[in-house]
Design a protein around this motif. Sequence first.
Motif, short mmCIF file in Angstrom:
data_model
loop_
_atom_site.label_atom_id
_atom_site.label_comp_id
_atom_site.label_asym_id
_atom_site.label_seq_id
_atom_site.Cartn_x
_atom_site.Cartn_y
_atom_site.Cartn_z
N ASN A 13 72.75 -1.38 4.33
CA ASN A 13 73.66 -0.17 5.93
C ASN A 13 72.58 0.49 6.81
OD1 ASN A 13 73.90 2.52 6.11
ND2 ASN A 13 75.92 2.46 5.32
N ARG A 14 73.40 0.40 7.60
CA ARG A 14 72.47 0.73 8.98
C ARG A 14 71.93 2.29 8.96
NH1 ARG A 14 71.28 -3.98 12.00
NH2 ARG A 14 72.93 -5.58 12.16
N VAL A 15 73.07 2.73 8.93
CA VAL A 15 73.04 4.20 8.98
C VAL A 15 71.43 4.65 7.77
CG1 VAL A 15 73.59 7.02 7.78
CG2 VAL A 15 74.80 5.21 8.77
N ASN A 16 71.03 4.20 6.67
CA ASN A 16 70.33 4.20 6.15
C ASN A 16 68.87 3.50 6.23
OD1 ASN A 16 72.43 5.65 4.18
ND2 ASN A 16 71.89 4.35 2.56
N GLN A 17 69.28 1.91 7.01
CA GLN A 17 67.71 1.37 7.59
C GLN A 17 67.63 2.65 8.58
OE1 GLN A 17 69.44 -1.39 9.73
NE2 GLN A 17 69.72 -3.07 7.74
N LYS A 18 68.32 3.05 9.72
CA LYS A 18 67.81 3.81 11.24
C LYS A 18 66.98 5.69 10.09
CE LYS A 18 70.92 2.85 13.83
NZ LYS A 18 71.77 3.74 15.18
N LEU A 19 67.83 6.14 9.01
CA LEU A 19 67.20 7.52 8.45
C LEU A 19 65.44 6.45 7.88
CD1 LEU A 19 67.20 9.75 7.16
CD2 LEU A 19 67.85 8.95 5.40
N ALA A 20 65.33 5.47 7.20
CA ALA A 20 64.20 5.45 6.02
C ALA A 20 63.05 4.08 7.50
CB ALA A 20 64.63 3.79 5.27
N LEU A 21 63.48 4.05 8.90
CA LEU A 21 62.68 4.09 9.47
C LEU A 21 61.86 5.49 10.78
CD1 LEU A 21 64.19 0.79 11.75
CD2 LEU A 21 62.44 0.59 10.36
N HIS A 22 63.28 5.84 10.62
CA HIS A 22 63.11 7.28 10.93
C HIS A 22 62.00 8.18 10.36
CE1 HIS A 22 63.55 11.22 13.29
NE2 HIS A 22 63.73 12.06 12.71
N VAL A 23 62.17 8.47 8.79
CA VAL A 23 61.38 9.04 8.42
C VAL A 23 60.11 8.72 8.00
CG1 VAL A 23 60.94 9.76 5.91
CG2 VAL A 23 62.92 10.46 6.67
N LEU A 24 60.26 7.24 8.07
CA LEU A 24 58.58 6.31 7.79
C LEU A 24 57.55 6.11 9.32
CD1 LEU A 24 59.87 3.48 5.72
CD2 LEU A 24 58.59 5.16 4.95
N GLY A 25 58.71 6.40 10.62
CA GLY A 25 57.95 6.61 11.80
C GLY A 25 57.32 8.27 12.37
N LYS A 26 57.94 9.03 11.37
CA LYS A 26 57.71 10.23 11.69
C LYS A 26 55.82 10.44 10.83
CE LYS A 26 60.58 13.42 12.73
NZ LYS A 26 60.20 14.36 13.37
N LEU A 27 55.99 9.06 9.68
CA LEU A 27 54.76 9.48 9.07
C LEU A 27 53.59 8.57 10.12
CD1 LEU A 27 55.59 9.45 5.52
CD2 LEU A 27 54.61 10.80 6.73
N GLY A 28 53.48 8.22 11.03
CA GLY A 28 53.03 6.91 11.42
C GLY A 28 53.19 5.72 11.43
#
Length: 86
Positions: A13-28
Amino acid sequence: QKHPLRILVAEDNRVNQKLALHVLGKLGYSPDVAQDGKEVLEEVSHIQYDLIFMDVHMPEMDGLEATRMIRLCLNVQPIIIAMTAN
Protein backbone atom coordinates in the motif's frame (compact mmCIF):
# COMPACT_ATOMS: atom_id res chain seq x y z
CA GLN A 1 27.57 4.82 12.78
CA LYS A 2 24.71 6.78 14.31
CA HIS A 3 22.08 4.79 12.37
CA PRO A 4 23.54 1.31 12.01
CA LEU A 5 20.46 -0.65 10.91
CA ARG A 6 19.83 -1.68 7.30
CA ILE A 7 15.99 -1.66 7.06
CA LEU A 8 13.54 -3.05 4.49
CA VAL A 9 9.87 -2.06 4.47
CA ALA A 10 7.72 -4.72 2.78
CA GLU A 11 4.39 -3.05 2.05
CA ASP A 12 2.14 -3.00 -1.01
CA ASN A 13 0.00 0.00 0.00
CA ARG A 14 1.53 3.32 -1.16
CA VAL A 15 0.06 5.34 1.73
CA ASN A 16 1.45 2.90 4.30
CA GLN A 17 4.82 2.95 2.50
CA LYS A 18 4.96 6.73 2.70
CA LEU A 19 4.02 6.67 6.38
CA ALA A 20 6.69 4.08 7.23
CA LEU A 21 9.33 5.95 5.22
CA HIS A 22 8.37 9.23 6.89
CA VAL A 23 8.53 7.82 10.44
CA LEU A 24 11.81 5.98 9.82
CA GLY A 25 13.19 9.03 8.02
CA LYS A 26 12.53 11.16 11.10
CA LEU A 27 14.65 8.66 13.02
CA GLY A 28 17.46 9.16 10.50
CA TYR A 29 16.97 6.02 8.41
CA SER A 30 16.35 5.66 4.68
CA PRO A 31 14.94 2.14 4.31
CA ASP A 32 14.48 0.19 1.11
CA VAL A 33 10.96 -0.75 -0.01
CA ALA A 34 9.55 -3.97 -1.46
CA GLN A 35 6.04 -4.25 -2.93
CA ASP A 36 5.44 -7.94 -2.20
CA GLY A 37 6.98 -11.11 -0.82
CA LYS A 38 8.74 -11.96 -4.08
CA GLU A 39 10.49 -8.59 -4.07
CA VAL A 40 11.46 -9.17 -0.44
CA LEU A 41 13.16 -12.45 -1.36
CA GLU A 42 14.95 -10.75 -4.23
CA GLU A 43 16.19 -7.97 -1.94
CA VAL A 44 17.41 -10.27 0.83
CA SER A 45 19.31 -12.36 -1.70
CA HIS A 46 21.48 -9.28 -2.48
CA ILE A 47 21.49 -7.24 0.73
CA GLN A 48 21.88 -8.31 4.35
CA TYR A 49 19.11 -6.50 6.27
CA ASP A 50 19.07 -6.10 10.03
CA LEU A 51 15.35 -5.38 10.24
CA ILE A 52 12.35 -6.04 8.00
CA PHE A 53 8.92 -4.52 8.57
CA MET A 54 6.78 -7.16 6.83
CA ASP A 55 3.17 -6.58 5.81
CA VAL A 56 1.23 -9.78 6.39
CA HIS A 57 -1.16 -9.36 3.42
CA MET A 58 0.55 -8.62 0.08
CA PRO A 59 -0.08 -9.76 -3.50
CA GLU A 60 2.03 -12.40 -5.28
CA MET A 61 3.49 -13.75 -2.02
CA ASP A 62 2.27 -12.68 1.40
CA GLY A 63 4.49 -11.71 4.30
CA LEU A 64 4.03 -14.98 6.15
CA GLU A 65 5.28 -17.05 3.22
CA ALA A 66 8.17 -14.65 2.59
CA THR A 67 9.13 -14.93 6.27
CA ARG A 68 9.07 -18.74 6.08
CA MET A 69 11.37 -18.64 3.05
CA ILE A 70 13.76 -16.22 4.77
CA ARG A 71 13.91 -18.45 7.85
CA LEU A 72 14.68 -21.48 5.68
CA CYS A 73 17.21 -19.92 3.32
CA LEU A 74 19.27 -17.26 5.06
CA ASN A 75 22.20 -18.03 7.31
CA VAL A 76 22.19 -14.57 8.90
CA GLN A 77 18.64 -13.87 10.08
CA PRO A 78 17.12 -10.39 10.16
CA ILE A 79 14.61 -9.33 12.77
CA ILE A 80 11.19 -9.43 11.12
CA ILE A 81 8.32 -7.38 12.52
CA ALA A 82 4.89 -8.32 11.16
CA MET A 83 2.53 -5.48 10.24
CA THR A 84 -1.11 -5.54 9.26
CA ALA A 85 -3.87 -2.97 8.77
CA ASN A 86 -6.33 -5.33 10.47
